[in-house]
Design a protein around this motif. Structure first.
Motif, PDB file in Angstrom:
ATOM      1  N   GLN A  36       0.832  -1.205   0.000  1.00  0.00           N
ATOM      2  CA  GLN A  36       0.000   0.000   0.000  1.00  0.00           C
ATOM      3  C   GLN A  36       0.863   1.251   0.000  1.00  0.00           C
ATOM      4  OE1 GLN A  36      -3.388   0.025  -0.359  1.00  0.00           O
ATOM      5  NE2 GLN A  36      -3.076   2.211  -0.676  1.00  0.00           N
ATOM      6  N   THR A  37       1.987   1.203   0.696  1.00  0.00           N
ATOM      7  CA  THR A  37       2.891   2.354   0.754  1.00  0.00           C
ATOM      8  C   THR A  37       3.398   2.710  -0.639  1.00  0.00           C
ATOM      9  OG1 THR A  37       3.578   1.748   2.983  1.00  0.00           O
ATOM     10  CG2 THR A  37       5.029   3.230   1.776  1.00  0.00           C
ATOM     11  N   GLU A  38       3.783   1.711  -1.417  1.00  0.00           N
ATOM     12  CA  GLU A  38       4.254   1.964  -2.777  1.00  0.00           C
ATOM     13  C   GLU A  38       3.123   2.476  -3.669  1.00  0.00           C
ATOM     14  OE1 GLU A  38       7.540  -0.727  -4.438  1.00  0.00           O
ATOM     15  OE2 GLU A  38       6.380  -2.021  -3.099  1.00  0.00           O
ATOM     16  N   ARG A  39       1.934   1.903  -3.519  1.00  0.00           N
ATOM     17  CA  ARG A  39       0.790   2.376  -4.307  1.00  0.00           C
ATOM     18  C   ARG A  39       0.476   3.826  -3.971  1.00  0.00           C
ATOM     19  NH1 ARG A  39      -1.067  -2.837  -3.124  1.00  0.00           N
ATOM     20  NH2 ARG A  39      -2.490  -2.081  -1.529  1.00  0.00           N
ATOM     21  N   ASP A  40       0.509   4.145  -2.691  1.00  0.00           N
ATOM     22  CA  ASP A  40       0.235   5.517  -2.257  1.00  0.00           C
ATOM     23  C   ASP A  40       1.271   6.487  -2.822  1.00  0.00           C
ATOM     24  OD1 ASP A  40      -1.964   4.637  -0.844  1.00  0.00           O
ATOM     25  OD2 ASP A  40      -0.969   4.726   1.117  1.00  0.00           O
ATOM     26  N   CYS A  42       3.008   6.209  -5.636  1.00  0.00           N
ATOM     27  CA  CYS A  42       2.724   6.402  -7.066  1.00  0.00           C
ATOM     28  C   CYS A  42       1.496   7.284  -7.268  1.00  0.00           C
ATOM     29  CB  CYS A  42       2.535   5.054  -7.759  1.00  0.00           C
ATOM     30  SG  CYS A  42       4.070   4.097  -7.900  1.00  0.00           S
ATOM     31  N   ASP A  43       0.471   7.078  -6.446  1.00  0.00           N
ATOM     32  CA  ASP A  43      -0.730   7.909  -6.537  1.00  0.00           C
ATOM     33  C   ASP A  43      -0.408   9.366  -6.229  1.00  0.00           C
ATOM     34  OD1 ASP A  43      -2.192   5.667  -7.162  1.00  0.00           O
ATOM     35  OD2 ASP A  43      -3.169   5.508  -5.196  1.00  0.00           O
ATOM     36  N   GLU A  44       0.449   9.590  -5.244  1.00  0.00           N
ATOM     37  CA  GLU A  44       0.832  10.949  -4.882  1.00  0.00           C
ATOM     38  C   GLU A  44       1.613  11.619  -6.013  1.00  0.00           C
ATOM     39  OE1 GLU A  44       0.609  14.299  -2.814  1.00  0.00           O
ATOM     40  OE2 GLU A  44      -0.357  12.437  -2.243  1.00  0.00           O
ATOM     41  N   MET A  45       2.462  10.862  -6.674  1.00  0.00           N
ATOM     42  CA  MET A  45       3.201  11.417  -7.809  1.00  0.00           C
ATOM     43  C   MET A  45       2.252  11.755  -8.959  1.00  0.00           C
ATOM     44  SD  MET A  45       6.696   9.211  -7.697  1.00  0.00           S
ATOM     45  CE  MET A  45       7.460  10.131  -9.000  1.00  0.00           C
ATOM     46  N   ALA A  46       1.269  10.903  -9.204  1.00  0.00           N
ATOM     47  CA  ALA A  46       0.270  11.183 -10.241  1.00  0.00           C
ATOM     48  C   ALA A  46      -0.524  12.430  -9.879  1.00  0.00           C
ATOM     49  CB  ALA A  46      -0.656   9.982 -10.425  1.00  0.00           C
ATOM     50  N   LYS A  79     -10.311  19.941 -10.352  1.00  0.00           N
ATOM     51  CA  LYS A  79     -10.509  20.238  -8.933  1.00  0.00           C
ATOM     52  C   LYS A  79     -11.655  19.461  -8.308  1.00  0.00           C
ATOM     53  CE  LYS A  79      -8.372  24.695  -9.304  1.00  0.00           C
ATOM     54  NZ  LYS A  79      -8.332  25.524 -10.452  1.00  0.00           N
ATOM     55  N   LYS A  80     -12.347  18.657  -9.100  1.00  0.00           N
ATOM     56  CA  LYS A  80     -13.496  17.893  -8.608  1.00  0.00           C
ATOM     57  C   LYS A  80     -13.020  16.800  -7.640  1.00  0.00           C
ATOM     58  CE  LYS A  80     -17.612  15.807 -10.608  1.00  0.00           C
ATOM     59  NZ  LYS A  80     -18.206  15.368 -11.865  1.00  0.00           N
ATOM     60  N   PRO A  81     -13.589  16.716  -6.436  1.00  0.00           N
ATOM     61  CA  PRO A  81     -13.130  15.728  -5.452  1.00  0.00           C
ATOM     62  C   PRO A  81     -13.145  14.307  -5.970  1.00  0.00           C
ATOM     63  CG  PRO A  81     -14.624  17.279  -4.427  1.00  0.00           C
ATOM     64  CD  PRO A  81     -14.638  17.572  -5.902  1.00  0.00           C
ATOM     65  N   SER A  82     -14.147  13.944  -6.774  1.00  0.00           N
ATOM     66  CA  SER A  82     -14.200  12.558  -7.271  1.00  0.00           C
ATOM     67  C   SER A  82     -13.023  12.249  -8.174  1.00  0.00           C
ATOM     68  CB  SER A  82     -15.512  12.311  -8.002  1.00  0.00           C
ATOM     69  OG  SER A  82     -15.612  13.126  -9.146  1.00  0.00           O
ATOM     70  N   PHE A  83     -12.459  13.261  -8.835  1.00  0.00           N
ATOM     71  CA  PHE A  83     -11.300  13.059  -9.686  1.00  0.00           C
ATOM     72  C   PHE A  83     -10.135  12.559  -8.834  1.00  0.00           C
ATOM     73  CE2 PHE A  83      -7.486  14.363 -11.924  1.00  0.00           C
ATOM     74  CZ  PHE A  83      -7.726  13.909 -13.192  1.00  0.00           C
ATOM     75  N   TYR A  84      -9.959  13.171  -7.686  1.00  0.00           N
ATOM     76  CA  TYR A  84      -8.854  12.774  -6.815  1.00  0.00           C
ATOM     77  C   TYR A  84      -9.113  11.432  -6.147  1.00  0.00           C
ATOM     78  CZ  TYR A  84      -6.843  17.285  -7.590  1.00  0.00           C
ATOM     79  OH  TYR A  84      -6.281  18.389  -8.179  1.00  0.00           O
ATOM     80  N   GLY A  85     -10.354  10.992  -6.138  1.00  0.00           N
ATOM     81  CA  GLY A  85     -10.629   9.658  -5.616  1.00  0.00           C
ATOM     82  C   GLY A  85     -10.057   8.570  -6.497  1.00  0.00           C
ATOM     83  N   VAL A  86      -9.811   8.910  -7.755  1.00  0.00           N
ATOM     84  CA  VAL A  86      -9.241   7.951  -8.706  1.00  0.00           C
ATOM     85  C   VAL A  86      -7.761   7.789  -8.464  1.00  0.00           C
ATOM     86  CG1 VAL A  86      -8.788   7.539 -11.149  1.00  0.00           C
ATOM     87  CG2 VAL A  86     -10.976   8.493 -10.437  1.00  0.00           C
ATOM     88  N   ILE A  87      -7.092   8.876  -8.106  1.00  0.00           N
ATOM     89  CA  ILE A  87      -5.642   8.799  -7.893  1.00  0.00           C
ATOM     90  C   ILE A  87      -5.290   9.236  -6.497  1.00  0.00           C
ATOM     91  CG2 ILE A  87      -4.976   9.024 -10.282  1.00  0.00           C
ATOM     92  CD1 ILE A  87      -4.389  11.968  -9.716  1.00  0.00           C
TER      93      ILE A  87
END
Length: 87
Positions: A36-40, A42-46, A79-87
């Motif tokens: 999960q740490t690695e996935r997080d 990568c998500d943060e970089m995206a 800026k839509k919150p659901s967008f950030y739910g994807v990454i």
């Protein structure tokens, strides 16, 4: 409104291309990670690349290369919150 130069001083078009590629690549890479740490990470970089694209759009609008109204719809999606739910 001015045309976005092919070779502007900021190279915004190329910067946006690199950042958008980075979003896709980081999401793909993160989905293949077992921890999960690695996935997080990568998500943060995206997510950072998405913010970079948004900043480039701000610069394009501020320099009057594109009408602000034309950028507003993209800005709302970014800026839509659901967008950030994807990454």
């Amino acid at each position: 409104m001015r045309q976005l130069p092919v070779s502007d001083g900021f190279n915004l078009i190329e910067q946006m291309r690199r950042a958008s590629t980075s979003v896709v690549v980081n999401i793909s890479e993160g989905s293949s990670r077992k921890s999960q740490t690695e996935r997080d990470r990568c998500d943060e970089m995206a997510r950072g690349s998405v913010i970079e694209i948004d900043s480039c759009c701000d610069l394009i609008g501020e320099e009057n290369f594109v009408a602000i109204e034309n950028l507003e719809e993209l800005g709302k999606k970014i800026k839509k919150p659901s967008f950030y739910g994807v990454i």
